[in-house]
Design a protein around this motif. Sequence first.
Motif, mmCIF file in Angstrom:
data_model
loop_
_atom_site.group_PDB
_atom_site.id
_atom_site.type_symbol
_atom_site.label_atom_id
_atom_site.label_comp_id
_atom_site.label_asym_id
_atom_site.label_seq_id
_atom_site.Cartn_x
_atom_site.Cartn_y
_atom_site.Cartn_z
ATOM 1 N N ARG A 256 106.821 -25.260 -22.966
ATOM 2 C CA ARG A 256 106.697 -25.642 -24.378
ATOM 3 C C ARG A 256 107.542 -24.737 -25.263
ATOM 4 O O ARG A 256 108.216 -25.205 -26.184
ATOM 5 C CB ARG A 256 105.239 -25.555 -24.839
ATOM 6 N N LYS B 170 92.535 -33.681 -31.340
ATOM 7 C CA LYS B 170 93.960 -33.905 -31.649
ATOM 8 C C LYS B 170 94.524 -35.050 -30.814
ATOM 9 O O LYS B 170 95.283 -35.885 -31.325
ATOM 10 C CB LYS B 170 94.762 -32.630 -31.401
ATOM 11 N N ALA B 171 94.174 -35.092 -29.532
ATOM 12 C CA ALA B 171 94.658 -36.156 -28.660
ATOM 13 C C ALA B 171 94.104 -37.511 -29.112
ATOM 14 O O ALA B 171 94.839 -38.509 -29.145
ATOM 15 C CB ALA B 171 94.272 -35.878 -27.207
ATOM 16 N N LEU C 186 97.929 -24.923 -26.763
ATOM 17 C CA LEU C 186 98.085 -25.092 -28.212
ATOM 18 C C LEU C 186 97.396 -23.993 -29.020
ATOM 19 O O LEU C 186 97.521 -23.958 -30.237
ATOM 20 C CB LEU C 186 97.546 -26.461 -28.646
ATOM 21 N N TYR D 24 91.764 -31.113 -21.224
ATOM 22 C CA TYR D 24 91.738 -30.677 -22.615
ATOM 23 C C TYR D 24 91.604 -29.165 -22.737
ATOM 24 O O TYR D 24 92.137 -28.562 -23.658
ATOM 25 C CB TYR D 24 90.634 -31.395 -23.391
ATOM 26 N N SER E 267 98.346 -34.899 -22.491
ATOM 27 C CA SER E 267 97.040 -35.442 -22.107
ATOM 28 C C SER E 267 97.134 -36.734 -21.313
ATOM 29 O O SER E 267 96.406 -36.902 -20.336
ATOM 30 C CB SER E 267 96.167 -35.655 -23.346
ATOM 31 N N ALA F 294 91.449 -29.737 -28.999
ATOM 32 C CA ALA F 294 92.513 -30.427 -28.251
ATOM 33 C C ALA F 294 92.142 -31.889 -28.023
ATOM 34 O O ALA F 294 92.977 -32.784 -28.182
ATOM 35 C CB ALA F 294 92.768 -29.724 -26.924
ATOM 36 N N GLU G 184 103.763 -34.672 -28.441
ATOM 37 C CA GLU G 184 103.567 -33.649 -27.426
ATOM 38 C C GLU G 184 102.156 -33.716 -26.829
ATOM 39 O O GLU G 184 101.992 -33.688 -25.611
ATOM 40 C CB GLU G 184 103.815 -32.264 -28.018
ATOM 41 N N ILE G 185 101.151 -33.821 -27.665
ATOM 42 C CA ILE G 185 99.787 -33.835 -27.140
ATOM 43 C C ILE G 185 99.520 -35.102 -26.339
ATOM 44 O O ILE G 185 98.812 -35.073 -25.331
ATOM 45 C CB ILE G 185 98.711 -33.611 -28.239
ATOM 46 N N ILE H 14 95.087 -27.900 -22.329
ATOM 47 C CA ILE H 14 95.864 -28.224 -23.527
ATOM 48 C C ILE H 14 95.469 -27.284 -24.662
ATOM 49 O O ILE H 14 96.326 -26.794 -25.394
ATOM 50 C CB ILE H 14 95.676 -29.699 -23.926
ATOM 51 N N GLU I 135 104.324 -33.001 -32.873
ATOM 52 C CA GLU I 135 103.081 -32.439 -32.348
ATOM 53 C C GLU I 135 102.198 -33.511 -31.711
ATOM 54 O O GLU I 135 101.544 -33.270 -30.702
ATOM 55 C CB GLU I 135 102.295 -31.724 -33.458
ATOM 56 N N LYS I 136 102.180 -34.694 -32.308
ATOM 57 C CA LYS I 136 101.351 -35.774 -31.772
ATOM 58 C C LYS I 136 101.961 -36.356 -30.504
ATOM 59 O O LYS I 136 101.243 -36.680 -29.553
ATOM 60 C CB LYS I 136 101.124 -36.850 -32.830
#
Length: 183
Positions: A79, A165-166, A155, A148, A141, A162, A136-137, A151, A133-134
């Motif tokens: 990352r 966010k996912a 993050l 999670y 995932s 996490a 990437e997650i 993740i 960012e979205k």
Amino acid sequence: MDSLSDNALMLKVKAGDSQKLGLLYERYKKWIFNFFYQMNGDQAMSEDLVQNVFIRILKYKHTYTPESKFVTWMFQIARNIHNDAYKKNAKKEILPLDEISYKMHTKDDIEEHIEHTESQLLLHKALARLPYEKREILMLSKLKELKYKEIGELLGCTEVAARTKAHRALQDLRITFLAMEKH
């Protein structure tokens, strides 16, 4: 030797047996390449970034601790390398991501095949419209199937954060996809 766990191999690398890094490289080069390629859409750049990950693993082997899972530690390095490259190149264009598309089975019927192809293209375009960012997650995932908790470690947040966010990223993808589908 090939049956050693990732953690055991990394501990040998850390202790000075740098040749064991080759086994880790063979295990994860395609996995990391796919992550990079789906984030930046550039094959040559992705190949270079994979090499950079393993160079950095060797350089920072002293920071590895067996308490953390090797894959999580490696992905943190990946990352960071990708973020550095992203900032340097400011590349925002994303190419199609076949692996994240929904599993649709094409039928012999040509109309269904066309509809399937259009849906995949639309999904890729919707994904490309999401903030970095979205995307990437969702990659971590759904595509890389990291837990999670892992993740969250990557993050710098909790497992619950996490997961949230996912979930939100997936909701945004769904909203974007449906909005694009209407037009």
